[in-house]
Design an enzyme around this catalytic site. Structure first.
Site, PDB file in Angstrom:
ATOM      1  N   HIS A   9       0.855  -1.197   0.000  1.00 51.17           N
ATOM      2  CA  HIS A   9       0.000   0.000   0.000  1.00 51.17           C
ATOM      3  C   HIS A   9       0.890   1.246   0.000  1.00 51.17           C
ATOM      4  O   HIS A   9       2.072   1.206   0.404  1.00 51.17           O
ATOM      5  CB  HIS A   9      -0.908   0.023   1.234  1.00 51.17           C
ATOM      6  N   ARG A  60      -5.730   1.036   4.672  1.00 45.60           N
ATOM      7  CA  ARG A  60      -4.712   1.562   3.750  1.00 45.60           C
ATOM      8  C   ARG A  60      -4.355   0.532   2.674  1.00 45.60           C
ATOM      9  O   ARG A  60      -4.090   0.884   1.516  1.00 45.60           O
ATOM     10  CB  ARG A  60      -3.489   2.051   4.500  1.00 45.60           C
ATOM     11  N   GLU A  87      -0.107  -5.476   8.769  1.00 42.91           N
ATOM     12  CA  GLU A  87       1.252  -4.970   9.043  1.00 42.91           C
ATOM     13  C   GLU A  87       1.761  -5.560  10.374  1.00 42.91           C
ATOM     14  O   GLU A  87       0.958  -6.079  11.169  1.00 42.91           O
ATOM     15  CB  GLU A  87       1.200  -3.435   9.111  1.00 42.91           C
ATOM     16  N   HIS A 182       1.200  -5.117   3.282  1.00 47.38           N
ATOM     17  CA  HIS A 182       2.036  -4.143   4.002  1.00 47.38           C
ATOM     18  C   HIS A 182       3.523  -4.516   3.909  1.00 47.38           C
ATOM     19  O   HIS A 182       3.856  -5.662   3.581  1.00 47.38           O
ATOM     20  CB  HIS A 182       1.606  -4.112   5.473  1.00 47.38           C
TER      21      HIS A 182
END
Ligand SMILES: CC(=O)Oc1ccccc1S(=O)(=O)Nc1cc2c(c(O)c1O)C(=O)c1ccccc1C2=O
Length: 230
Positions: A9, A60, A87, A182
């Protein structure tokens, strides 16, 4: 021969402020949106087609995937989301910026964290509102799966079951996959596919918004990878 596309992202509003984000569900910044648009353009012009796509529980990454699907006119594709693609969880550092971190922790401690593979950040107290147990999207996780903090090693260890149980079987079945995730969760997939050491993956930095295209053989061994736009 199979193709697997990974995309990290774009910049988030907390990246802008140099804040540890982790599982905090902040959105993309304007620059992050532009990065996602550019990645989408490269995939569309590259003539890629996908059968399924995967992303994390964090907006995100989800929005990055949405922008790609919208631009490629693939909004009809099934999307699978998993916490395992989230993440890395930065524990009690989540929300701190550089100055606040430097005020609370010694330079030596920060230096050790930066370069370590298996040293976790300070853990969250389960009563802390940032603890995932308070967030309904993680209601399906077993208590032992709810992280208070994660080392890079911990992150990779919870990403890999998703590869073995979900992604690899779909690729073997001939599905062309797109994974929007991520920096650290993608490090887990790249470490495995490239056969990297712990030290090598600790130094790997995956650029934001740039599609990473893997060519895999019938046994899902990597025959090579390339960043689009190179
Ligand atoms: C570029 C930047 O300002 O990074 C920040 C942001 C917030 C706090 C500290 C910093 S820093 O300048 O010390 N650099 C910095 C600091 C850190 C890391 C990192 O990759 C990094 O670049 C980590 O990976 C990291 C991982 C796990 C715990 C702590 C850190 C950490 O403390």
């Amino acid at each position: 021969m199979h193709t697997l596309v990974l995309i990290r992202h774009g910049q988030s509003v907390w990246n802008l402020e140099n804040r540890f984000t982790g599982w905090t569900d902040v959105d993309l910044s304007h620059q992050g949106l532009a990065e996602a648009q550019e990645g989408a353009r490269l995939l569309k012009e590259g003539g890629f087609l996908f059968d399924r796509c995967h992303t994390s529980y964090l907006k995100r990454a989800i929005r990055t995937l949405w922008l790609v699907l919208e631009r490629m006119d693939l909004m009809w594709l099934p999307v699978e989301t998993s916490w395992r693609l989230n993440e890395r969880h930065y524990g009690a550092l989540q929300g701190l910026n550089k100055a606040e971190t430097a005020r609370q922790y010694s330079d030596e401690q920060v230096f050790q964290w930066r370069r370590s593979f298996d040293v976790p950040p300070p853990p969250l107290d389960p009563a802390d509102p940032r603890f995932p147990g308070h967030d309904p999207r993680y209601a399906g996780l077993a208590a032992a799966e709810l992280p208070r903090c994660e080392s890079l090693k911990d992150t990779i260890a919870r990403v890999m079951p998703y590869w073995h149980q979900v992604l690899a079987p779909q690729i073997r079945a001939g599905q062309r996959l797109l994974v929007a995730a991520h920096g650290n969760s993608l490090r887990g997939l790249v470490k495995y596919l490239d056969g990297m050491s712990d030290a090598e993956v600790s130094g790997l930095n995956i650029p934001t918004g740039v599609p990473l295209v893997y060519t895999l053989d019938a046994d899902l061994r990597s025959l090579g990878r390339r960043y689009m736009g190179d």
